[in-house]
Write an enzyme that holds these catalytic residues in place. Structure first.
Site, PDB file in Angstrom:
ATOM      1  N   LYS A 229       0.839  -1.202   0.000  1.00 10.63           N
ATOM      2  CA  LYS A 229       0.000   0.000   0.000  1.00 10.63           C
ATOM      3  C   LYS A 229       0.874   1.252   0.000  1.00 10.63           C
ATOM      4  O   LYS A 229       1.742   1.395   0.859  1.00 10.63           O
ATOM      5  CB  LYS A 229      -0.914  -0.016   1.221  1.00 10.63           C
ATOM      6  CG  LYS A 229      -1.854  -1.226   1.238  1.00 10.63           C
ATOM      7  CD  LYS A 229      -2.671  -1.316   2.505  1.00 10.63           C
ATOM      8  CE  LYS A 229      -1.826  -1.640   3.709  1.00 10.63           C
ATOM      9  NZ  LYS A 229      -2.599  -1.896   4.932  1.00 10.63           N
ATOM     10  N   THR A 262      -7.761   8.832   9.538  1.00 12.10           N
ATOM     11  CA  THR A 262      -7.266   7.649   8.828  1.00 12.10           C
ATOM     12  C   THR A 262      -6.980   6.483   9.762  1.00 12.10           C
ATOM     13  O   THR A 262      -6.533   5.437   9.316  1.00 12.10           O
ATOM     14  CB  THR A 262      -5.956   7.989   8.083  1.00 12.10           C
ATOM     15  OG1 THR A 262      -5.029   8.480   9.052  1.00 12.10           O
ATOM     16  CG2 THR A 262      -6.167   9.008   6.999  1.00 12.10           C
ATOM     17  N   GLY A 264      -7.132   3.267  11.497  1.00 18.23           N
ATOM     18  CA  GLY A 264      -7.876   2.020  11.241  1.00 18.23           C
ATOM     19  C   GLY A 264      -8.084   1.715   9.766  1.00 18.23           C
ATOM     20  O   GLY A 264      -8.733   0.730   9.415  1.00 18.23           O
ATOM     21  N   THR A 265      -7.509   2.558   8.885  1.00 17.87           N
ATOM     22  CA  THR A 265      -7.715   2.338   7.447  1.00 17.87           C
ATOM     23  C   THR A 265      -7.153   0.976   7.009  1.00 17.87           C
ATOM     24  O   THR A 265      -7.785   0.272   6.222  1.00 17.87           O
ATOM     25  CB  THR A 265      -7.011   3.442   6.626  1.00 17.87           C
ATOM     26  OG1 THR A 265      -7.313   4.681   7.231  1.00 17.87           O
ATOM     27  CG2 THR A 265      -7.482   3.456   5.198  1.00 17.87           C
ATOM     28  N   GLY A 266      -5.964   0.619   7.521  1.00 23.07           N
ATOM     29  CA  GLY A 266      -5.324  -0.641   7.114  1.00 23.07           C
ATOM     30  C   GLY A 266      -6.164  -1.847   7.540  1.00 23.07           C
ATOM     31  O   GLY A 266      -6.414  -2.762   6.749  1.00 23.07           O
ATOM     32  N   CYS A 267      -6.606  -1.829   8.808  1.00 22.46           N
ATOM     33  CA  CYS A 267      -7.432  -2.949   9.316  1.00 22.46           C
ATOM     34  C   CYS A 267      -8.705  -3.052   8.493  1.00 22.46           C
ATOM     35  O   CYS A 267      -9.135  -4.143   8.105  1.00 22.46           O
ATOM     36  CB  CYS A 267      -7.856  -2.702  10.766  1.00 22.46           C
ATOM     37  SG  CYS A 267      -6.530  -2.310  11.878  1.00 22.46           S
TER      38      CYS A 267
END
Ligand SMILES: Cc1ncc(COP(=O)(O)OP(=O)(O)O)c(N)n1
Ligand SMILES: Cc1nc(C(=O)O)sc1CCOP(=O)(O)O
Ligand SMILES: [Mg+2]
Length: 550
Positions: A229, A262, A264-267
């Site tokens: 990412k 942003t 928690g975007t990855g989870c």
């Protein structure tokens, strides 16, 4: 979001493998009891499967709890719910965390992680497992063992190491376990630039070329797909993610959304990918759809304010803003709102050279207690714009606004509800589309229709035509007797409609029949020079009737 693939591949959906039967690894009496119960449930579930059982896509997330609920287990649950799949949870650590940072971490003992995994995997048969914060090498081992015993269709690994605030969630000792044990089992691993760099021993990643070569090197550890990412690339560059399947690269471009929210975007992205895989998508489509969802959520949430830290959470359900500035109808439908029900008519307002917003404002100022936009001739775009403008006025006055016929327009402007007739979209379908909070009214001329409206989940009934009307062509007049029959049979509140005005509203209300709450009026308000004056007069008549009735 733009999606580019260098070579197109047709990924077949992962094959469903049957889960192993529960093995008897239990020791205590309690556990034997649980085992017997589980066998009984299996028999029951085998019986159930012969009937019309709906198979629900299911993601199991194995991750840490975030007390601030922006990331971790809580983000996974919200993302899965928003994407329409069931989500079960195995908690690896409990963090004390907020929008400022991580204040504390309490790791769950390995055997209890193992016990949670067994509970869920042995019984609930998740389609996909998604991992997040795995704080110890022991926990990684336990997950690998559980997945060998209870295989699932796909494994999504989000190699969480550091929180958005920069706090460590898994130390460098975890890297070897990732590389040697978990990644070889993964269908997709989703590192950000820092995580990809850490997995590769600290190589700098500063460009798309670096990301491609990192994806290739991580692929050598064994996962089927690697999604690197690029959100942390310099802000001057596009946000680009690179997916590598061992042969081809796929680039996912999206606009860079400037937002502090942003956390928690990855989870959430990894859970959304897992959700799409659970529904049966290929990896490429799962990433594409998941990214589109996260992009919309980031954009929608860019100006919400939760917590005082630098990174706030996403609004996964795209709903929180509705509650800001009193823009949401937060109470249940009040049948008293049917007292003076104003129904607009585009032709009449045109005839009297007034805008729909002026008409609505005047009706509310004159005492209308609910407004319905019945714009039979309007183009969709014009209707939507008028509806938005009228909604603003109605909300300022605390008066509900309903849309006649057009569920799409009601949804698009977030109106308070809809009114549908017998040949419009059925109320039960409208209820599914609009959800439990919106008001749904149904036109009924008979007791049978009234009964059906109640079964279908309507909130009120519009009953008419009580008197002949020229507003609605070929309308059957049911008279006061017809109105009375419907009101007596109805389990829902009723508003009378059709040819009602100042001269006859009292005759309607003096029926004193149960459930009759008011009158709905078109021409007596809007086919007149002054909407304000006519509404005031009708309001006076209705007030008089209601005091006499008491
Ligand atoms: C309050 C109220 N009652 C009845 C109607 C009529 O709805 P319908 O039968 O669908 O006819 P149209 O209004 O769509 O022509 C109504 N609009 N409002
Ligand atoms: C929209 C509508 N529905 C009716 C029904 O019988 O369901 S009568 C009607 C028209 C009501 O207009 P006016 O107040 O001008 O008579
Ligand atoms: Mg209709």
């Amino acid at each position: 979001m733009g999606f580019q693939s260098h070579h197109h591949h047709n990924f077949s959906a992962p094959r469903l493998q049957s889960n192993c039967l529960l093995k008897s690894g239990f020791s205590s009496t309690k556990k034997i009891h649980q085992f017997n119960q589980s066998r009984a449930l299996k028999v029951k579930s085998a019986m159930r499967q012969q009937e019309d059982e709906v198979r629900i896509p299911h993601v199991l997330t194995v991750a840490g709890s975030d007390s601030g609920a922006g990331a971790g287990i809580q983000a996974d649950l919200k993302a899965c719910a928003a994407r329409g799949v069931y989500c079960s949870t195995v908690i690896t650590a409990v963090t004390a965390q907020n929008t400022v940072g991580v204040q504390g971490v309490n790791v769950v003992p390995e055997d209890f992680v193992s016990e949670q995994l067994r509970s869920v995997l042995s019984d609930m048969r998740p389609d996909v497992v998604k991992t997040g914060m795995l704080p110890t090498t022991g926990i990684v081992k336990v997950i690998c063992q559980s997945l060998e015993e209870f295989p699932v269709r796909a494994l999504v690994v989000d190699p969480v190491m550091v929180s958005t605030s920069g706090d460590t969630l898994a130390g460098p000792s975890i890297l070897a376990s990732f590389r040697e044990e978990l990644l070889p089992m993964a269908d997709i691993v989703t590192p950000n630039l820092k995580e990809a760099s850490a997995l590769l021993g600290g190589v700098p990643l500063e460009s798309l070329a670096d990301m491609r070569s990192a994806a290739k090197s991580i692929h050598d550890f064994g996962p089927k797909h690697v999604l690197v990412k690029g959100g942390d690339l310099p802000a001057s560059l596009d946000a680009v993610d690179i997916l590598y399947d061992g042969k081809d690269f796929f680039e996912f471009h999206c606009s860079r959304i400037i937002t502090p929210n942003t956390h928690g975007t990855g989870c959430s992205l990894a859970s959304s990918i897992a959700a799409e895989l659970a529904k049966g998508s290929s990896v490429v489509s799962a990433v594409k759809v998941a990214k589109r969802y996260i992009e919309s959520a980031l954009d929608y949430s860019k100006d919400i304010f939760i917590g005082n830290g630098r990174q706030g959470p996403l609004d996964h359900h795209l709903k929180l803003k509705n509650y800001a500035h009193g823009l949401c109808r937060q109470r249940l439908f009040d049948p008293g709102n049917l007292f003076l029900y104003a129904v607009t008519d585009s032709r009449m307002n045109q005839k009297w050279s007034r805008s729909i917003t002026d008409a609505v404002k005047a009706a509310i100022e004159g005492g209308a207690t609910i407004v319905q936009l019945r714009e039979k001739e309007a183009d969709t775009l014009d209707f939507l714009e008028s509806a938005k403008a009228c909604l603003k006025i109605c909300r300022q006055h605390g008066v509900p606004l309903l849309i006649n016929d057009r569920i799409d327009v009601a949804l698009a402007c977030d109106a308070d509800g809809v009114h549908v007739g017998q040949s419009d979209m059925p109320a039960r379908v409208a209820r599914v589309l609009l959800g439990p909070d919106k008001i749904i009214g149904v036109s009924c001329k008979t007791p049978e229709q009234a009964q059906q409206a109640w079964v279908d989940g309507a909130d009120y009934i519009g009953c008419g035509g009580v008197y002949p009307t020229s507003t609605k062509e070929n309308n059957l007049t049911i008279g006061l007797d017809g109105l009375e029959a419907v009101c007596l049979a109805s389990k829902l509140p009723v508003v009378a409609i059709g040819g009602i005005g100042i001269s006859n509203a009292h005759s309607v209300m003096e029926l004193q029949v149960p459930n009759l709450k008011g009158v709905a009026v078109v021409s007596a308000l809007f086919d007149r020079e002054s909407v304000l004056t006519e509404t005031q007069k009708l309001h006076k008549v209705l007030l008089k009737s209601s005091t006499e009735v008491r």
